[in-house]
Write a protein that holds these residues in place. Structure first.
Motif, PDB file in Angstrom:
ATOM      1  N   LYS A 185     -45.816  31.271  13.733  1.00  0.00           N
ATOM      2  CA  LYS A 185     -44.541  30.667  14.105  1.00  0.00           C
ATOM      3  C   LYS A 185     -44.500  30.304  15.588  1.00  0.00           C
ATOM      4  O   LYS A 185     -43.966  29.264  15.975  1.00  0.00           O
ATOM      5  CB  LYS A 185     -43.409  31.639  13.754  1.00  0.00           C
ATOM      6  N   GLY A 186     -45.075  31.165  16.439  1.00  0.00           N
ATOM      7  CA  GLY A 186     -45.081  30.902  17.872  1.00  0.00           C
ATOM      8  C   GLY A 186     -45.862  29.654  18.235  1.00  0.00           C
ATOM      9  O   GLY A 186     -45.417  28.832  19.041  1.00  0.00           O
ATOM     10  N   ALA A 187     -47.049  29.498  17.635  1.00  0.00           N
ATOM     11  CA  ALA A 187     -47.863  28.314  17.913  1.00  0.00           C
ATOM     12  C   ALA A 187     -47.164  27.046  17.445  1.00  0.00           C
ATOM     13  O   ALA A 187     -47.158  26.025  18.148  1.00  0.00           O
ATOM     14  CB  ALA A 187     -49.225  28.454  17.232  1.00  0.00           C
ATOM     15  N   ALA A 188     -46.559  27.094  16.258  1.00  0.00           N
ATOM     16  CA  ALA A 188     -45.883  25.913  15.722  1.00  0.00           C
ATOM     17  C   ALA A 188     -44.668  25.538  16.579  1.00  0.00           C
ATOM     18  O   ALA A 188     -44.400  24.355  16.799  1.00  0.00           O
ATOM     19  CB  ALA A 188     -45.457  26.171  14.280  1.00  0.00           C
ATOM     20  N   ALA A 189     -43.944  26.546  17.081  1.00  0.00           N
ATOM     21  CA  ALA A 189     -42.765  26.261  17.906  1.00  0.00           C
ATOM     22  C   ALA A 189     -43.150  25.576  19.210  1.00  0.00           C
ATOM     23  O   ALA A 189     -42.509  24.607  19.630  1.00  0.00           O
ATOM     24  CB  ALA A 189     -42.010  27.567  18.195  1.00  0.00           C
ATOM     25  N   PHE A 190     -44.205  26.063  19.857  1.00  0.00           N
ATOM     26  CA  PHE A 190     -44.654  25.441  21.105  1.00  0.00           C
ATOM     27  C   PHE A 190     -45.116  24.008  20.861  1.00  0.00           C
ATOM     28  O   PHE A 190     -44.748  23.086  21.606  1.00  0.00           O
ATOM     29  CB  PHE A 190     -45.797  26.267  21.710  1.00  0.00           C
ATOM     30  N   ALA A 191     -45.912  23.805  19.807  1.00  0.00           N
ATOM     31  CA  ALA A 191     -46.396  22.458  19.490  1.00  0.00           C
ATOM     32  C   ALA A 191     -45.234  21.534  19.146  1.00  0.00           C
ATOM     33  O   ALA A 191     -45.212  20.357  19.544  1.00  0.00           O
ATOM     34  CB  ALA A 191     -47.389  22.522  18.330  1.00  0.00           C
ATOM     35  N   PHE A 192     -44.269  22.059  18.401  1.00  0.00           N
ATOM     36  CA  PHE A 192     -43.078  21.284  18.054  1.00  0.00           C
ATOM     37  C   PHE A 192     -42.372  20.801  19.320  1.00  0.00           C
ATOM     38  O   PHE A 192     -42.003  19.618  19.434  1.00  0.00           O
ATOM     39  CB  PHE A 192     -42.136  22.154  17.221  1.00  0.00           C
ATOM     40  N   PHE A 193     -42.180  21.698  20.265  1.00  0.00           N
ATOM     41  CA  PHE A 193     -41.481  21.342  21.508  1.00  0.00           C
ATOM     42  C   PHE A 193     -42.225  20.229  22.242  1.00  0.00           C
ATOM     43  O   PHE A 193     -41.623  19.241  22.664  1.00  0.00           O
ATOM     44  CB  PHE A 193     -41.370  22.581  22.397  1.00  0.00           C
ATOM     45  N   ILE A 194     -43.525  20.379  22.401  1.00  0.00           N
ATOM     46  CA  ILE A 194     -44.305  19.390  23.143  1.00  0.00           C
ATOM     47  C   ILE A 194     -44.238  18.025  22.463  1.00  0.00           C
ATOM     48  O   ILE A 194     -44.019  16.992  23.114  1.00  0.00           O
ATOM     49  CB  ILE A 194     -45.765  19.849  23.282  1.00  0.00           C
TER      50      ILE A 194
END
Length: 490
Positions: A250-259
């Motif tokens: 979830k953490g990796a997906a959230a960061f990628a989503f933001f970028i």
């Protein structure tokens, strides 16, 4: 080709190096050789890798034609993921040493490392081709991890549900990216797409592309309505895999989503995706809370809790600025220690007794007071009760949204999130009530935890207590994001 560019991919090379060492040790060592110490070897190497990634200077210059970048913000996020993966390895130490898992524990660590490698690529990708490679590298091995309990029907069912929804979400995401490719004149570079959007006019094609991309990435984050797989997969998967899936992925997906949404589609923030996220965030937080109140199975309870938490994490994206990204990263770190602390207790009790019901925790403080205290702190942090870390993470992410609010709608969004925080107190305190107030006789007898489990739980408890009080941790994320010039909006 300049092969020196691979030097900029030091975090990925370190993870691949650990993977090769684990693979060779698992393949060529005997039962009394390297296989016996495989858990210790892997956890120590992961801890050293986290320190190495943190210490080594980041490389902010794009490489491979601008497809990959490893700036300070990316490096900080990778360290957070490493911490989560390391804690998951410690929590799984007892499980992987069981008779069923002993000869397959190397496969478990290898799959975990491959998923971590894919998440690294997602974080550092500045080209959608590299992002898709990272996304699939992170998603497909998780299906095998979910099915690791090969003698349990529920594990196989969970794996099938996960892989089918993963395939459909990838298809939706690729459809959206095909629209983006057409709209941008044939480029998949983040910067080229952003420039094309800035130079062009808003179109229906772009709105469709945004909706499809949001749906595709929303699957990884368990955003409503892309969350339907979550409860069944969390319940059927081995608890160690559930813990890993709930925080690191979830953490990796959230960061990628933001970028992606801020850097690529930032120019149409107020015209398009701001309003999409309003609806998604409100639905995610509310639906997660309402369904969590109905759960009696602890793993399903944590599943809907994670759905709700995903909505709070996405509030950072609504800020669409550097403060929002820093607050999101801090929230993810706090969520890692809080959620993994809860899962550590769940796994210890399940491994010893096979009990996973909320009612099974009645009177836990009488037989296992340390576990009851740790679970209580985890519930308080997830609920956002002061003075624990979850309270500060929520305050910071609310502040990031309201500090640059351009419309009353953002204030209303934060108000809805605050109301849902009050609702979440009810179901988190149900667990606390069962452990401390219930008059029923304890169902879980006193037992001794393993050394690795104690270390994992102690790290989580210390994080819950001190992360919110030690301001330098949040400042580290602010400095990391501020030094990159990462975002299209400020």
């Amino acid at each position: 080709m300049d092969y020196s560019q691979f030097g900029a991919m030091l975090p990925e090379l370190i993870i691949l190096g650990i993977f090769l060492i684990v693979f060779l040790a698992d393949t060529f060592s005997g039962e009394e050789g390297g296989k016996k110490f495989l858990t210790q070897l892997t956890t120590v190497m992961m801890l050293l890798a986290t320190v190495a990634i943190w210490i080594v200077p980041s490389c902010a210059e794009p490489v491979f034609g601008g497809m990959y970048v490893d700036d300070a913000a990316c490096k900080a996020m990778k360290c957070v993921l490493n911490v989560g993966a390391w804690i998951c390895m410690l929590e799984a130490a007892k499980w992987v040493e069981t008779d069923v898992m002993y000869y397959r524990k190397g496969e478990f660590y290898e799959l975990l490392l491959v998923t971590l490698f894919g998440m690294y690529l997602m974080i550092s990708a500045r080209h959608f081709l590299l992002f898709i490679i990272g996304l699939e590298s992170a998603s497909l091995p998780i299906a095998a991890m979910v099915a690791f309990n090969k003698n349990k029907y529920e594990s196989h069912e969970a794996a099938i549900k996960y892989i089918l929804t993963a395939v459909f979400s990838s298809a939706i995401l690729l459809t959206g990216l095909s629209f983006v490719y057409a709209f941008s004149g044939g480029s998949l570079y983040f910067s080229d797409i952003a420039a094309q959007i800035s130079a062009g006019e808003m179109s229906g094609l772009l709105i469709f592309a945004l909706a499809f991309v949001l749906a595709g990435i929303g699957f990884k984050l368990s955003l409503v309505p892309m969350h339907l797989w979550t409860a069944d997969v969390y319940q059927g998967a081995p608890t160690s895999v559930t813990a890993y899936l709930s925080v690191v992925s979830k953490g990796a997906a959230a960061f990628a989503f933001f970028i992606i949404f801020v850097q690529v589609f930032g120019q149409v923030y107020s015209e398009a995706w701001e309003w999409m996220l309003y609806a998604v965030i409100i639905a995610t937080i509310t639906v997660g809370n309402l369904f969590a109140m109905r759960q009696k199975n602890m793993k399903r309870f944590m599943a809907f809790s994670s759905v709700s938490q995903a909505g709070y994490i996405m509030l950072g994206a609504m800020a669409a600025n550097q403060l929002g990204l820093a607050s999101m990263m801090f929230y993810i770190l706090v969520y890692v220690v809080s959620n993994l602390g809860a899962f550590a207790v769940i796994q210890m009790i399940e491994d010893r007794t096979g009990l996973v019901g909320m009612d099974d925790y009645n009177g836990l403080h009488k037989t296992n007071p340390y576990l009851a205290v740790a679970m209580t702190l985890a519930m308080f942090s997830l609920a956002g009760i002061p003075p624990f870390a979850g309270f500060f993470s929520k305050i910071l992410i609310f502040t990031s949204v309201t500090s640059h609010a351009s419309s009353m709608a953002l204030y209303m969004l934060v108000l809805v999130a605050l109301i849902n925080t009050i609702i979440s107190l009810y179901y988190y305190l149900l667990v606390v009530k069962a452990m401390w107030i219930s008059a029923d006789a304890p169902k879980v007898e006193a037992f001794s935890s393993g050394k690795c489990e104690k270390v994992a739980l102690t790290v989580c408890v210390l994080g819950i207590v001190f992360l919110g009080l030690v301001s330098c941790v949040y400042q580290f994320f602010v400095d990391s994001v501020g030094s990159t010039g990462l975002l299209a909006l400020n």
